[in-house]
Design a protein around this motif. Structure first.
Motif, short mmCIF file in Angstrom:
data_model
loop_
_atom_site.label_atom_id
_atom_site.label_comp_id
_atom_site.label_asym_id
_atom_site.label_seq_id
_atom_site.Cartn_x
_atom_site.Cartn_y
_atom_site.Cartn_z
N LEU A 199 0.38 12.56 -0.45
CA LEU A 199 -0.79 13.68 -1.29
C LEU A 199 0.47 14.65 -1.96
O LEU A 199 0.44 14.71 -3.53
N VAL A 200 1.18 14.90 -1.93
CA VAL A 200 1.90 15.93 -2.21
C VAL A 200 3.48 15.21 -3.42
O VAL A 200 3.42 15.69 -3.77
N ALA A 201 4.23 14.19 -2.65
CA ALA A 201 5.33 13.52 -3.13
C ALA A 201 5.07 13.04 -4.33
O ALA A 201 5.64 12.79 -5.17
N GLU A 202 3.73 12.30 -4.22
CA GLU A 202 3.52 10.97 -4.90
C GLU A 202 2.03 10.67 -5.85
O GLU A 202 2.06 10.57 -7.02
N GLY A 203 1.13 12.34 -4.97
CA GLY A 203 -0.16 12.10 -5.90
C GLY A 203 -0.79 11.46 -5.88
O GLY A 203 -1.50 11.08 -6.95
N CYS A 204 -0.97 10.66 -4.82
CA CYS A 204 -1.84 9.46 -4.43
C CYS A 204 -2.04 9.13 -2.93
O CYS A 204 -1.85 10.03 -2.29
N ALA A 205 -3.43 8.28 -3.16
CA ALA A 205 -4.01 8.54 -1.55
C ALA A 205 -3.97 7.05 -1.74
O ALA A 205 -4.90 6.76 -2.97
N THR A 206 -4.19 6.31 -0.17
CA THR A 206 -4.56 4.71 -0.12
C THR A 206 -6.34 4.74 -0.36
O THR A 206 -6.10 5.61 0.95
N THR A 207 -7.22 4.38 -0.63
CA THR A 207 -8.42 4.15 -0.53
C THR A 207 -9.46 4.02 0.65
O THR A 207 -8.45 2.48 1.00
N VAL A 208 -10.16 3.50 0.92
CA VAL A 208 -10.84 3.26 2.31
C VAL A 208 -10.75 1.46 2.52
O VAL A 208 -10.69 0.51 3.17
N ASP A 209 -10.89 1.05 1.02
CA ASP A 209 -11.09 -0.06 0.33
C ASP A 209 -9.36 -0.64 0.26
O ASP A 209 -9.71 -2.32 -0.06
N GLY A 210 -8.77 -0.45 0.02
CA GLY A 210 -7.08 -0.63 0.01
C GLY A 210 -6.62 -0.97 -1.24
O GLY A 210 -5.34 -0.50 -1.56
#
Length: 253
Positions: A199-210
């Motif tokens: 979240l901090v390094a890339e500004g994103c997260a993987t969602t539960v559906d991939g």
């Protein structure tokens, strides 16, 4: 990012019921969301959590929720907006007084549980929260879910909003949190640490559906009532610092 705030929900013990190890979690975080007595917490415990936060230089925030001790504030309640606003005012005021008696002060507000989730999409309850904050102290920042109804309404009202992401919760494709009753809603510690760093390094997260979702948080939350909270707080802080990110409250001078 060169710094990020790390927050946790604390002060939730009530009478003979103990939730989490506040003192140990406080050693790793920069902001403490302190329960206000409606969903959890009692005056002695709230004040002691504020004292411990003051000793460690951790910012104190009020963490108001629904009047729901039995359900830990995680059940939706349909409120008259005036009643909800008044109850939020009362909760913030209680923690302001207890924090002051403990040598610190309330520096921000973050709604709890079902209220936090509801105001992400319910403009009626969101307006009640905004009205309460404006009545108590419009200078207090409000921690919100990015892209939510409460974020939009708070900005329109001139309040400072602080976008938040969660280390230990899974996301759906629309940016909402996977409800706690669904499989995979709460991440295992190893996955939570990895998500915090990403979240901090890339500004994103993987969602539960991939899939992928973009998030640019100013603060990252972990839940202080979880059995692994102390270990998780330590590991998230260590992983972020190893990545060159300092842990610093968004309200630090």
């Amino acid at each position: 990012m060169t710094s990020i705030d790390l927050n946790a929900d604390l002060g939730e013990s009530f009478g003979s019921w103990t939730f989490g190890d506040d003192a140990a979690v406080l050693a790793s975080i920069s902001s403490a969301n302190v329960a206000c007595g409606f969903h959890a917490g009692d005056p002695p415990g709230i004040r002691e959590t504020c004292r411990a936060a003051a000793r460690l230089g951790v910012a104190v925030g009020a963490h108001p929720g629904y009047r729901d001790l039995a359900g830990f504030g995680r059940r939706f309640i349909a409120y008259d907006p005036e009643v909800l606003a008044a109850e939020i005012v009362a909760q913030i005021g209680a923690v302001q007084a207890l924090a002051r008696s403990a040598g610190t002060s309330v520096r921000y507000v973050k709604p709890h549980g079902a209220l936090y989730t509801r105001i992400a999409h319910d403009p009626v309850q969101a307006r009640a929260v905004v009205a309460a904050l404006r009545d108590v102290d419009p200078g207090l920042p409000l921690v919100v879910l990015p892209g939510s109804a409460i974020e939009r309404l708070a900005r329109e009202a001139g309040l400072r909003v602080v976008p938040e992401a969660f280390a230990d919760r899974a996301y759906r494709a629309d940016g909402s949190l996977v409800p706690r009753g669904e499989p995979g809603a709460v991440l295992a510690p190893e996955a939570a640490v990895a998500q915090a760093v990403r979240l901090v390094a890339e500004g994103c997260a993987t969602t539960v559906d991939g899939g992928e979702i973009e998030l640019t948080p100013e603060t990252i939350c972990l839940h202080g009532d979880a059995p692994s909270a102390v270990q998780l707080a330590r590991e998230i802080r260590a992983a972020l610092e190893d990545a060159g990110v300092a842990i610093r409250s968004f309200v630090a001078a």
